[in-house]
Design an enzyme around this catalytic site. Structure first.
Site, short mmCIF file in Angstrom:
data_model
loop_
_atom_site.label_atom_id
_atom_site.label_comp_id
_atom_site.label_asym_id
_atom_site.label_seq_id
_atom_site.Cartn_x
_atom_site.Cartn_y
_atom_site.Cartn_z
N HIS A 29 -2.97 10.12 0.30
CA HIS A 29 -3.11 8.81 -0.36
C HIS A 29 -2.91 8.91 -1.86
CE1 HIS A 29 -5.26 5.64 2.29
NE2 HIS A 29 -4.15 6.08 2.83
N LYS A 55 -7.87 -1.43 11.05
CA LYS A 55 -7.21 -1.84 9.79
C LYS A 55 -5.99 -0.96 9.55
CE LYS A 55 -6.47 -1.83 5.15
NZ LYS A 55 -5.57 -0.96 4.40
N GLU A 100 0.84 -1.21 0.00
CA GLU A 100 0.00 0.00 0.00
C GLU A 100 0.87 1.26 0.00
OE1 GLU A 100 -3.37 -0.21 2.68
OE2 GLU A 100 -3.56 1.97 2.66
N ASP A 144 4.16 -14.66 11.52
CA ASP A 144 2.89 -15.14 10.95
C ASP A 144 1.83 -14.04 11.11
OD1 ASP A 144 0.45 -16.37 10.51
OD2 ASP A 144 0.99 -18.22 11.53
C1 MEV Z 1 -6.15 2.79 4.83
O1 MEV Z 1 -5.38 1.69 4.48
C2 MEV Z 1 -6.23 2.93 6.33
C3 MEV Z 1 -7.17 4.05 6.84
O2 MEV Z 1 -8.46 3.88 6.29
C4 MEV Z 1 -7.20 3.91 8.34
C5 MEV Z 1 -8.20 4.80 9.03
O3 MEV Z 1 -9.23 5.13 8.43
O4 MEV Z 1 -7.96 5.09 10.21
C6 MEV Z 1 -6.65 5.40 6.42
#
Ligand code: MEV
Length: 440
Positions: free
Chosen positions: A393, A280, A85, A296
């Site tokens: 991003h 995430k 990513e 792992d």
């Molecule tokens: C993207 O990989 C992760 C985010 O969505 C985490 C978040 O929203 O806190 C930017």
């Protein structure tokens, strides 16, 4: 057309590829070429990869990056990260720099216990089972000595074995619930080997236990396996600073920033839809280091998410507050990691990653990984509560779009420069590239 094949694993690598490309691909030669393009030119390294799993036909690359300037308990680290990513390593580095100027990250390992269970069925008298367990426990520990000997020499081994009655959930269901200290090993093989030996002794010796009826002697072992839920293998990572030191140049005062940041964390604490995405983002940092250090990541993912729901509702792994003018941001997470065994002594890049981290113990690695997670969450929330996430991003994603349209170095330089002052979107990039190509 798909078709079945028997004895596939016995075929040579060349024959496997021949079968795959002729069965599934319109252009056999190009498919074969792609697979072979990723073979390592060093025969020994390729053979190592071939032998990691069954039916290896190629290698799957991920970028291996580094995030420098991580000050953890007053010691500087450059953290290795394997991840695809675009924005993750950049975000980690930014966070590291931000907190380096504000005292760095503080971490602490809270516990290191891992769990394994022998699941079995027994339909007789509970008290007789309990007295059998008490009588057999020393023998269980004795029979497993050949496996535990080395681990014990180093200070680890079996902490305890409990008999657990689960008949409220399933008729006849019991467990040997075993706790382990596996030191610098993740411990999966050690734990599973111990459990399988416990199961054998427990079943076989029941045949000789005089208080059991003939029926009660028939203990049925269902399975013996470690648990990837490790709520007692916990590490804490935190940062804090005066609110006034959260000086952002993003059109927001430090007080506003702290307050919005805490609100964002509070939302993730109560709202599962948000908590999953929030966590995430944490796992973006955690998985990347876990993978780079040969651990792992599926085990870590499963354990961490289970922990995030330990109170009956999926919730944020991180927490934040402002108290007496101080901003606090912290996380406690379960991490079962190893720095010996598994891939750690085999994969050349994993060995390099561990050397980069000064050959950490498992406890030290737990702390580094937790910091990578906390830093990632800080970076995400910092963007989300100020500029929005897309700005950063899409800037990082720009190169992917340019590569997708096979931009050359000249085109890349012009377009990257153009988007320093324009908003990146897929369409805007395509349009800019088209205009440039028309002009030239
Ligand atoms: C993207 O990989 C992760 C985010 O969505 C985490 C978040 O929203 O806190 C930017």
């Amino acid at each position: 057309m798909s078709k079945t094949i028997s004895g596939f694993s016995k075929l040579s690598k060349a024959k496997k590829i021949e079968w795959i490309v002729s069965t599934y691909f319109a252009n056999n030669e190009s498919a074969k070429q792609i697979l072979e393009q990723y073979w390592n030119s060093d025969q020994k390294i390729q053979q190592l990869h071939d032998e990691f799993i069954e039916n290896t036909i190629s290698n799957y690359y991920l970028p291996f990056g580094v995030a420098p300037n991580f000050l953890i308990n007053d010691k500087l680290h450059t953290i290795p990260m394997a991840i695809e990513e675009s924005s993750v390593v950049a975000a980690a580095s930014k966070s590291a720099k931000f907190w380096m100027d504000r005292g760095g990250f503080k971490t602490k390992v809270l516990s290191t216990t891992k769990i394994g269970q022998v699941h079995f069925m027994y339909y007789g008298n509970v008290d007789t089972l309990t007295s059998y367990f008490t009588a057999i426990k020393p023998k269980l520990l004795q029979d497993v000595k050949p496996i535990t000997k080395n681990m014990e020499k180093r200070g680890g081994g079996i902490i305890d074995i409990e008999l657990r009655n689960k008949t409220q959930d399933i008729k006849g269901y019991y467990q040997l619930h075993v706790s382990f200290e596996t030191l610098d090993a993740m411990g999966a093989n050690f734990i599973n080997s111990c459990l399988e030996q416990f199961a054998k002794t427990f079943k076989n010796d029941a045949l000789e236990f005089k208080d059991f009826s003939e029926e009660e002697k028939n203990i049925q072992i269902v399975m013996s396996i470690l648990s990837n839920y490790v709520p007692d293998c916990l590490v804490r990572a935190e940062v804090s600073c005066k609110v006034e030191d959260l000086n952002e140049d993003k059109g927001i005062t430090p007080e506003e920033f702290a307050s919005k940041f805490v609100q964002a964390v509070n939302i993730a604490e109560v709202e599962p839809y948000r908590a999953v995405t929030h966590n995430k983002g944490i796992m973006n940092g955690i998985d990347a280091v876990v993978l780079a250090t040969g651990n792992d990541f599926r085990a870590v993912e499963a354990g961490v998410h289970a922990y995030a729901s330990r109170n009956g509702k999926y919730s944020s792994l991180t927490h934040a507050k402002v108290e007496n003018g101080i901003f606090y941001f912290w996380m406690e997470i379960p991490l079962a990691l190893g720095t010996v065994g598994g891939l750690t002594g085999l994969h050349p890049l994993v060995k390099l990653a561990l050397e980069l981290l000064h050959h950490p113990s498992a406890k030290e690695l737990m702390q580094i990984v937790a910091v990578a997670g906390l830093a990632q969450n800080f970076a995400a929330l910092r963007s989300l509560t100020t500029t929005g996430i897309q700005k950063g991003h899409m800037k990082m994603h720009l190169m992917n779009i340019l590569n997708q349209f096979e931009a050359n170095d000249y085109e890349k330089a012009i377009i990257v420069d153009y988007f320093k002052t324009h908003t990146v979107s897929h369409n805007a990039v395509v349009e800019a590239l088209q205009n440039l190509r028309i002009k030239n």
